[in-house]
Write a protein that holds these residues in place. Sequence first.
Motif, PDB file in Angstrom:
ATOM      1  N   TYR A   1       0.796  -1.208  -0.044  1.00 34.84           N
ATOM      2  CA  TYR A   1       0.114   0.163   0.021  1.00 34.84           C
ATOM      3  C   TYR A   1       0.782   1.373   0.133  1.00 34.84           C
ATOM      4  CZ  TYR A   1       0.927   0.635   5.004  1.00 34.84           C
ATOM      5  OH  TYR A   1       1.594   0.578   6.217  1.00 34.84           O
ATOM      6  N   THR A   2       2.053   1.151   0.325  1.00 36.24           N
ATOM      7  CA  THR A   2       2.916   2.359   0.341  1.00 36.24           C
ATOM      8  C   THR A   2       3.410   2.721  -1.079  1.00 36.24           C
ATOM      9  OG1 THR A   2       5.003   1.009   0.424  1.00 36.24           O
ATOM     10  CG2 THR A   2       3.848   1.562   2.477  1.00 36.24           C
ATOM     11  N   SER A   3       3.291   1.705  -1.980  1.00 37.74           N
ATOM     12  CA  SER A   3       3.646   2.339  -3.513  1.00 37.74           C
ATOM     13  C   SER A   3       2.712   1.917  -4.660  1.00 37.74           C
ATOM     14  CB  SER A   3       5.114   1.299  -3.654  1.00 37.74           C
ATOM     15  OG  SER A   3       4.874  -0.054  -3.661  1.00 37.74           O
ATOM     16  N   GLU A   4       1.654   1.193  -4.081  1.00 35.96           N
ATOM     17  CA  GLU A   4       0.690   0.917  -5.096  1.00 35.96           C
ATOM     18  C   GLU A   4      -0.864   1.278  -4.633  1.00 35.96           C
ATOM     19  OE1 GLU A   4       1.315  -3.282  -7.360  1.00 35.96           O
ATOM     20  OE2 GLU A   4       1.807  -3.366  -5.221  1.00 35.96           O
ATOM     21  N   ARG A   5      -1.602   1.522  -5.522  1.00 29.55           N
ATOM     22  CA  ARG A   5      -2.994   1.843  -5.239  1.00 29.55           C
ATOM     23  C   ARG A   5      -3.537   0.399  -5.424  1.00 29.55           C
ATOM     24  NH1 ARG A   5      -4.323   6.497  -2.580  1.00 29.55           N
ATOM     25  NH2 ARG A   5      -6.276   6.671  -3.780  1.00 29.55           N
ATOM     26  N   PHE A   6      -4.384  -0.072  -4.424  1.00 28.89           N
ATOM     27  CA  PHE A   6      -4.812  -1.801  -4.480  1.00 28.89           C
ATOM     28  C   PHE A   6      -6.066  -1.675  -5.652  1.00 28.89           C
ATOM     29  CE2 PHE A   6      -7.261   0.339  -1.147  1.00 28.89           C
ATOM     30  CZ  PHE A   6      -8.960   0.071  -1.432  1.00 28.89           C
ATOM     31  N   GLU A   7      -6.804  -0.545  -5.917  1.00 26.99           N
ATOM     32  CA  GLU A   7      -7.629  -0.644  -6.908  1.00 26.99           C
ATOM     33  C   GLU A   7      -7.149  -0.709  -8.232  1.00 26.99           C
ATOM     34  OE1 GLU A   7      -7.660   3.650  -5.600  1.00 26.99           O
ATOM     35  OE2 GLU A   7      -6.981   1.838  -4.799  1.00 26.99           O
ATOM     36  N   GLU A   8      -5.948  -0.387  -8.493  1.00 26.01           N
ATOM     37  CA  GLU A   8      -5.213  -0.560  -9.736  1.00 26.01           C
ATOM     38  C   GLU A   8      -4.414  -1.868  -9.609  1.00 26.01           C
ATOM     39  OE1 GLU A   8      -2.766   3.016  -9.878  1.00 26.01           O
ATOM     40  OE2 GLU A   8      -4.452   4.368  -9.768  1.00 26.01           O
ATOM     41  N   ALA A   9      -3.961  -2.610  -8.757  1.00 23.63           N
ATOM     42  CA  ALA A   9      -3.267  -3.666  -8.657  1.00 23.63           C
ATOM     43  C   ALA A   9      -4.175  -4.705  -8.807  1.00 23.63           C
ATOM     44  CB  ALA A   9      -2.597  -3.603  -7.629  1.00 23.63           C
ATOM     45  N   ILE A  10      -5.305  -4.629  -8.444  1.00 21.40           N
ATOM     46  CA  ILE A  10      -6.323  -5.638  -8.654  1.00 21.40           C
ATOM     47  C   ILE A  10      -6.883  -5.776  -9.792  1.00 21.40           C
ATOM     48  CG2 ILE A  10      -8.451  -6.924  -7.546  1.00 21.40           C
ATOM     49  CD1 ILE A  10      -7.674  -5.695  -4.932  1.00 21.40           C
ATOM     50  N   ASP A  11      -6.461  -7.074 -10.558  1.00 20.47           N
ATOM     51  CA  ASP A  11      -7.223  -6.937 -11.975  1.00 20.47           C
ATOM     52  C   ASP A  11      -8.565  -7.690 -12.176  1.00 20.47           C
ATOM     53  OD1 ASP A  11      -6.223  -9.729 -11.582  1.00 20.47           O
ATOM     54  OD2 ASP A  11      -4.571  -9.642 -12.985  1.00 20.47           O
ATOM     55  N   GLU A  12      -8.903  -8.372 -11.263  1.00 18.39           N
ATOM     56  CA  GLU A  12     -10.065  -9.216 -11.278  1.00 18.39           C
ATOM     57  C   GLU A  12     -11.003  -8.777  -9.962  1.00 18.39           C
ATOM     58  OE1 GLU A  12     -11.590 -13.672 -11.002  1.00 18.39           O
ATOM     59  OE2 GLU A  12      -9.464 -13.450 -11.474  1.00 18.39           O
TER      60      GLU A  12
END
Length: 325
Positions: free
Chosen positions: A200-211
């Motif tokens: 969460y410190t480097s990624e937006r989870f809503e962008e990292a989750i593809d499904e």
Amino acid sequence: MSETMRAVVVNEFGGPEVLRLGEVPMPKVVNSDTLVRVHAAGLNPIDVKTRAGKGASGAIERMPWVPGGEFAGVVEKASYELAPFQPGDEVYGMLLTPRYQGAHGDYVSVPFMSLAHKPKSLTMLEAGGVPLAALTAWAAVVEAARVHSGQRMLVHAGAGGVGHFAVQLAAFYGADVVTTASGRNHDWLTDLGASQVIDYTSERFEEAIDEPVDVVIDLIGNVQDNTGSRSLEVLRDGGLVVNVPTGSWPTMHEETEAAGRELRASTLKLSPEGRILTTIAQLFDQGDLQTHLDASFPLSQARAAHEQLEQGHTRGKIVFDLTAE
């Protein structure tokens, strides 16, 4: 037996500086209560919030208040001759505080229905940090989300006290588990059963989750970066979000309804059930569940323990060691 005992006491709400080590009356044993000498007791966010005047503070009728909702120890006095737990038994359990005097003291009085035999595979220190956190994870994952094979579940704050149990329970029952945590916890959470760990410190989870996911176990709410609201973006139509921290996302129901996708939402309240703790103990003893002890403190260092938990980077649990002094 003495009429008083040592305990961490709160005489007024405020920061960690209000915590004191003092003497309080021994807890009373009535009805189905069992008297337990506490060897270890976990520290949880609800203790910190209540000490600060939030959390369960509105139910505190008098001061001083003794925090602590989970513990492990040895039975000192049974409620009756043939009660399930007898003197000398090693047990762990959960207290409904502030209705009952908390576990951050030498003794607790607790209904035997809220006790279970301590997992044989855990030390007292490890077991002392399990009951409240594991029961919360069970209530969210097993009871509210009805976890099952093939289900896709997002667990926020997977490295925390509740989170690391939620990840394991979801994986044990066959779910595909995605979780958020800092990068240093990536390998550990993968070992616990997560198929995807998002930093969460480097990624937006809503962008990292593809499904899309079927369920979100929200252990943060909107108190940090609108985590709860953003979670709706990754839920499938008809999906469920379970928000755990009290008061952390007041607008949840309005937002899920406004999303217009038949999303379901629920908060969570916990019941201290010994029968579930017995099942959890079996999972530990057969190697399907593990806990991580991040730090232990004597009662005299309660302020330092609260300060460490408030920093928000705990892996697993912080526990008080009542045998340390």
